[in-house]
Design a protein around this motif. Structure first.
Motif, PDB file in Angstrom:
ATOM      1  N   ASN A 300     -22.122  63.230 -92.980  1.00  0.00           N
ATOM      2  CA  ASN A 300     -23.423  64.317 -92.199  1.00  0.00           C
ATOM      3  C   ASN A 300     -24.774  65.043 -92.452  1.00  0.00           C
ATOM      4  OD1 ASN A 300     -21.293  62.197 -90.824  1.00  0.00           O
ATOM      5  ND2 ASN A 300     -20.154  64.205 -90.295  1.00  0.00           N
ATOM      6  N   ASP A 301     -24.339  65.202 -93.815  1.00  0.00           N
ATOM      7  CA  ASP A 301     -25.088  66.188 -94.252  1.00  0.00           C
ATOM      8  C   ASP A 301     -25.599  66.316 -95.664  1.00  0.00           C
ATOM      9  OD1 ASP A 301     -27.157  68.504 -93.777  1.00  0.00           O
ATOM     10  OD2 ASP A 301     -25.781  70.200 -94.571  1.00  0.00           O
ATOM     11  N   THR A 302     -25.595  64.887 -96.023  1.00  0.00           N
ATOM     12  CA  THR A 302     -25.609  64.880 -97.762  1.00  0.00           C
ATOM     13  C   THR A 302     -26.621  63.801 -98.089  1.00  0.00           C
ATOM     14  OG1 THR A 302     -23.223  66.103 -98.556  1.00  0.00           O
ATOM     15  CG2 THR A 302     -24.058  64.332 -99.652  1.00  0.00           C
ATOM     16  N   CYS A 303     -27.195  63.949 -99.189  1.00  0.00           N
ATOM     17  CA  CYS A 303     -28.157  63.084 -98.941  1.00  0.00           C
ATOM     18  C   CYS A 303     -27.854  62.095-100.650  1.00  0.00           C
ATOM     19  CB  CYS A 303     -29.529  63.069 -99.232  1.00  0.00           C
ATOM     20  SG  CYS A 303     -30.287  63.755 -97.515  1.00  0.00           S
ATOM     21  N   ILE A 304     -28.447  61.093-100.771  1.00  0.00           N
ATOM     22  CA  ILE A 304     -27.792  60.911-102.053  1.00  0.00           C
ATOM     23  C   ILE A 304     -29.495  59.967-102.847  1.00  0.00           C
ATOM     24  CG2 ILE A 304     -26.444  58.728-103.141  1.00  0.00           C
ATOM     25  CD1 ILE A 304     -25.467  61.302-102.658  1.00  0.00           C
ATOM     26  N   MET A 305     -29.296  59.842-104.164  1.00  0.00           N
ATOM     27  CA  MET A 305     -30.185  59.356-104.978  1.00  0.00           C
ATOM     28  C   MET A 305     -29.576  58.621-105.993  1.00  0.00           C
ATOM     29  SD  MET A 305     -33.657  61.728-104.608  1.00  0.00           S
ATOM     30  CE  MET A 305     -34.321  60.349-104.778  1.00  0.00           C
ATOM     31  N   GLN A 348     -27.777  57.179-119.215  1.00  0.00           N
ATOM     32  CA  GLN A 348     -26.417  56.911-118.242  1.00  0.00           C
ATOM     33  C   GLN A 348     -26.644  57.187-116.841  1.00  0.00           C
ATOM     34  OE1 GLN A 348     -23.267  59.286-119.176  1.00  0.00           O
ATOM     35  NE2 GLN A 348     -22.316  59.101-117.887  1.00  0.00           N
ATOM     36  N   ARG A 349     -26.393  55.795-116.088  1.00  0.00           N
ATOM     37  CA  ARG A 349     -26.775  55.957-114.561  1.00  0.00           C
ATOM     38  C   ARG A 349     -26.125  57.357-113.896  1.00  0.00           C
ATOM     39  NH1 ARG A 349     -29.005  52.788-111.394  1.00  0.00           N
ATOM     40  NH2 ARG A 349     -27.578  52.025-109.175  1.00  0.00           N
ATOM     41  N   VAL A 350     -26.708  58.202-113.198  1.00  0.00           N
ATOM     42  CA  VAL A 350     -25.604  58.522-112.545  1.00  0.00           C
ATOM     43  C   VAL A 350     -26.500  58.654-110.646  1.00  0.00           C
ATOM     44  CG1 VAL A 350     -25.772  60.037-114.536  1.00  0.00           C
ATOM     45  CG2 VAL A 350     -27.602  60.427-112.731  1.00  0.00           C
ATOM     46  N   TRP A 351     -25.167  59.345-110.276  1.00  0.00           N
ATOM     47  CA  TRP A 351     -26.169  59.831-108.611  1.00  0.00           C
ATOM     48  C   TRP A 351     -26.039  61.114-108.584  1.00  0.00           C
ATOM     49  CZ3 TRP A 351     -22.517  56.211-110.782  1.00  0.00           C
ATOM     50  CH2 TRP A 351     -22.755  54.795-110.077  1.00  0.00           C
ATOM     51  N   LEU A 352     -26.871  61.520-107.714  1.00  0.00           N
ATOM     52  CA  LEU A 352     -27.191  63.037-107.568  1.00  0.00           C
ATOM     53  C   LEU A 352     -27.212  62.947-105.881  1.00  0.00           C
ATOM     54  CD1 LEU A 352     -30.677  62.917-108.770  1.00  0.00           C
ATOM     55  CD2 LEU A 352     -28.860  63.520-110.006  1.00  0.00           C
ATOM     56  N   SER A 353     -26.563  64.826-105.453  1.00  0.00           N
ATOM     57  CA  SER A 353     -26.162  64.697-103.808  1.00  0.00           C
ATOM     58  C   SER A 353     -26.987  66.078-103.764  1.00  0.00           C
ATOM     59  CB  SER A 353     -25.135  64.505-104.038  1.00  0.00           C
ATOM     60  OG  SER A 353     -23.910  65.655-103.984  1.00  0.00           O
ATOM     61  N   PHE A 354     -26.933  66.221-102.368  1.00  0.00           N
ATOM     62  CA  PHE A 354     -27.517  67.571-102.217  1.00  0.00           C
ATOM     63  C   PHE A 354     -27.548  67.562-100.712  1.00  0.00           C
ATOM     64  CE2 PHE A 354     -31.087  64.821-103.440  1.00  0.00           C
ATOM     65  CZ  PHE A 354     -31.724  64.449-102.340  1.00  0.00           C
ATOM     66  N   ALA A 355     -27.576  68.577 -99.764  1.00  0.00           N
ATOM     67  CA  ALA A 355     -27.732  68.850 -98.372  1.00  0.00           C
ATOM     68  C   ALA A 355     -28.442  68.642 -98.072  1.00  0.00           C
ATOM     69  CB  ALA A 355     -26.998  70.541 -98.372  1.00  0.00           C
ATOM     70  N   ARG A 356     -28.266  68.013 -96.457  1.00  0.00           N
ATOM     71  CA  ARG A 356     -29.944  67.971 -95.932  1.00  0.00           C
ATOM     72  C   ARG A 356     -30.229  69.305 -95.820  1.00  0.00           C
ATOM     73  NH1 ARG A 356     -29.926  66.553 -90.523  1.00  0.00           N
ATOM     74  NH2 ARG A 356     -27.915  66.129 -90.581  1.00  0.00           N
ATOM     75  N   SER A 357     -29.990  69.879 -95.260  1.00  0.00           N
ATOM     76  CA  SER A 357     -29.947  71.348 -94.344  1.00  0.00           C
ATOM     77  C   SER A 357     -30.956  72.149 -96.464  1.00  0.00           C
ATOM     78  CB  SER A 357     -29.306  72.037 -94.170  1.00  0.00           C
ATOM     79  OG  SER A 357     -27.997  72.455 -94.940  1.00  0.00           O
ATOM     80  N   ASP A 358     -30.684  71.353 -97.302  1.00  0.00           N
ATOM     81  CA  ASP A 358     -31.128  72.481 -98.310  1.00  0.00           C
ATOM     82  C   ASP A 358     -32.977  71.580 -98.573  1.00  0.00           C
ATOM     83  OD1 ASP A 358     -29.564  74.008 -98.777  1.00  0.00           O
ATOM     84  OD2 ASP A 358     -28.353  73.043-100.644  1.00  0.00           O
ATOM     85  N   LEU A 359     -33.357  70.936 -98.215  1.00  0.00           N
ATOM     86  CA  LEU A 359     -34.616  70.463 -98.035  1.00  0.00           C
ATOM     87  C   LEU A 359     -35.641  71.225 -96.746  1.00  0.00           C
ATOM     88  CD1 LEU A 359     -33.699  66.687 -97.428  1.00  0.00           C
ATOM     89  CD2 LEU A 359     -34.124  67.404 -99.056  1.00  0.00           C
ATOM     90  N   TYR A 360     -36.667  71.118 -97.607  1.00  0.00           N
ATOM     91  CA  TYR A 360     -37.868  71.817 -97.151  1.00  0.00           C
ATOM     92  C   TYR A 360     -39.058  70.472 -96.753  1.00  0.00           C
ATOM     93  CZ  TYR A 360     -40.943  75.645 -95.642  1.00  0.00           C
ATOM     94  OH  TYR A 360     -41.721  76.463 -95.141  1.00  0.00           O
ATOM     95  N   LEU A 361     -39.948  70.709 -95.904  1.00  0.00           N
ATOM     96  CA  LEU A 361     -40.924  69.442 -96.204  1.00  0.00           C
ATOM     97  C   LEU A 361     -42.203  69.945 -96.163  1.00  0.00           C
ATOM     98  CD1 LEU A 361     -41.638  66.745 -95.422  1.00  0.00           C
ATOM     99  CD2 LEU A 361     -42.212  67.112 -93.272  1.00  0.00           C
ATOM    100  N   LEU A 362     -43.170  69.388 -97.266  1.00  0.00           N
ATOM    101  CA  LEU A 362     -44.435  70.036 -97.590  1.00  0.00           C
ATOM    102  C   LEU A 362     -45.620  69.050 -97.660  1.00  0.00           C
ATOM    103  CD1 LEU A 362     -43.137  71.511-101.129  1.00  0.00           C
ATOM    104  CD2 LEU A 362     -43.138  73.026 -98.703  1.00  0.00           C
ATOM    105  N   GLY A 363     -46.560  69.455 -97.045  1.00  0.00           N
ATOM    106  CA  GLY A 363     -47.821  68.608 -97.029  1.00  0.00           C
ATOM    107  C   GLY A 363     -47.783  68.286 -98.104  1.00  0.00           C
ATOM    108  N   GLU A 364     -48.228  66.823 -98.500  1.00  0.00           N
ATOM    109  CA  GLU A 364     -49.207  66.617 -99.891  1.00  0.00           C
ATOM    110  C   GLU A 364     -50.200  67.499-100.864  1.00  0.00           C
ATOM    111  OE1 GLU A 364     -48.176  62.176-100.620  1.00  0.00           O
ATOM    112  OE2 GLU A 364     -48.548  62.106 -98.841  1.00  0.00           O
ATOM    113  N   TYR A 365     -50.000  66.808-102.012  1.00  0.00           N
ATOM    114  CA  TYR A 365     -51.618  67.756-102.610  1.00  0.00           C
ATOM    115  C   TYR A 365     -52.698  67.248-102.205  1.00  0.00           C
ATOM    116  CZ  TYR A 365     -48.131  69.696-106.223  1.00  0.00           C
ATOM    117  OH  TYR A 365     -47.105  69.956-106.971  1.00  0.00           O
TER     118      TYR A 365
END
Length: 365
Positions: A300-305, A348-365
């Motif tokens: 619910n609050d987790t993103c995966i790459m 090696q292949r790995v999966w990365l997870s992080f909380a959606r609430s820890d994301l912060y949106l910035l403008g592009e360079y």
């Protein structure tokens, strides 16, 4: 911060060196007892600003008040400030005692008062009494630094200005001196303004950090705000390592083909003022990412790459991984807890997870 008047109040400061403009409309307030760090790349103007505060340079334009009084045009000797330089400028022919006492001799303070203050400063800077008769050449780099700090503080200035005084020290000694500077600040309650290239040092010591670039202040805030809520992508990348994921934005929703989130939505507080338009960069700090060896699913609050280990670096307390992820410009940086055996190897292949609430949106360079 309180409603009290600032001890330093600078506004609209411009500085020209002939046709070159080094500072643009700088405004900075420092409160009584506050520790402020000025950081930025070489040539950004932080040392020019410090010299203007000290009186070694004068602003081309603008207002500068210290303790409620204009100091524009006043020399350093007539300001309630003292400066500690990168090159300590101790008198090689004077003893430790005479180096520390020099400002008091200029002020013609009586000998009894001099003796009392010298003893106080040597004790505060952990300089044994037996060192009083030594000369700078007989001291280590750290001991010389303590003498310089003692000399700068003995006249009890309202503001102490530090121009990268620890930059020439080795890493272990620098850590010791950083601790002592923090203790000194807490003990005497003087306002500190500290120029440093060491971003970890700024985070450790300062109550507030000003990030400068090309003669302007980009962001002025607490270490936590600067680190987790940077004003733009430059500040995000300058203050520590970070990850920037390009995304499409539609209202509060974000989308990237390789970023899987059960609920790809952001709260209002996760939008940087620098963001505008239908694209942006999602920022996530390396220590906020969890690396998995087995397949992981978004919650619910987790993103995966998912990606492949490009390289890893053992740093002792942590291991830093660089993970190649399709669709992301740079390898993802992940910090994991240090272990005797690294949890994943190169390729090696790995999966990365992080909380959606820890994301912060910035403008592009």
């Amino acid at each position: 911060m309180t409603d009290a008047a600032p001890i330093i109040d600078a506004s609209g400061i411009d500085k020209f060196y002939e046709s070159f403009q080094a500072l643009f409309d700088i405004s900075l307030q420092v409160m009584d007892g506050e520790f402020v760090a000025l950081v930025g790349p070489s040539g950004c103007g932080k040392t020019s600003l410090l010299k203007i505060l000290a009186g070694f340079e004068q602003p081309t334009k603008g207002k500068l008040e210290i303790q409620g009084k204009s100091v524009v045009g006043l020399p350093p000797s007539q300001r309630p400030t003292r400066m500690v330089f990168q090159k300590l400028a101790l008198f090689p022919h004077k003893s430790v005692r005479d180096n520390i006492a020099f400002p008091l001799k200029l002020a013609k303070v009586d000998m009894a008062e001099q003796d009392a203050r010298i003893a106080e400063m040597m004790d505060l800077m952990h300089l044994p009494e037996s060192y009083a008769s030594r000369y700078p050449a007989q001291l280590s780099g750290g001991e010389q630094q303590r003498v310089a700090l003692a000399r700068s503080m003995i006249s009890r200035p309202s503001v102490l200005l530090l121009d990268e005084p620890l930059s020439a020290l080795d890493v272990k000694l620098k850590k010791v001196l950083q601790t002592e500077i923090k203790h000194l600040h807490r003990t005497i309650g003087t306002s500190f303004v500290h120029v440093t290239h060491d971003l970890e040092e700024a985070m450790m010591l300062a109550d507030r950090i000003c990030v400068m670039r090309k003669g302007r202040i980009l962001q002025n805030g607490s270490p936590s705000d600067i680190y987790y809520r940077p004003a733009d992508a430059f500040v995000a990348g300058f203050i520590g390592e970070t990850n920037l994921i390009p995304v499409q934005i539609d209202g509060a929703a974000f989308a990237n083909p390789v970023l899987k989130c059960a609920a790809p939505m952001l709260e209002e507080a996760q939008f940087s003022p620098s963001h505008a338009g239908s694209t942006g960069l999602l920022m996530i700090r390396p220590e906020l990412i969890t690396m998995h060896i087995k397949d992981a699913k978004p919650g619910n609050d987790t993103c995966i790459m998912t990606g492949q280990v490009e390289e890893f670096f053992i740093k002792g307390a942590s291991i830093q991984y660089r993970i190649t992820v399709d669709g992301v410009r740079e390898p993802m940086i992940v910090d994991v807890l240090g272990t005797a055996i690294p949890p994943a190897d190169v390729a090696q292949r790995v999966w990365l997870s992080f909380a959606r609430s820890d994301l912060y949106l910035l403008g592009e360079y």
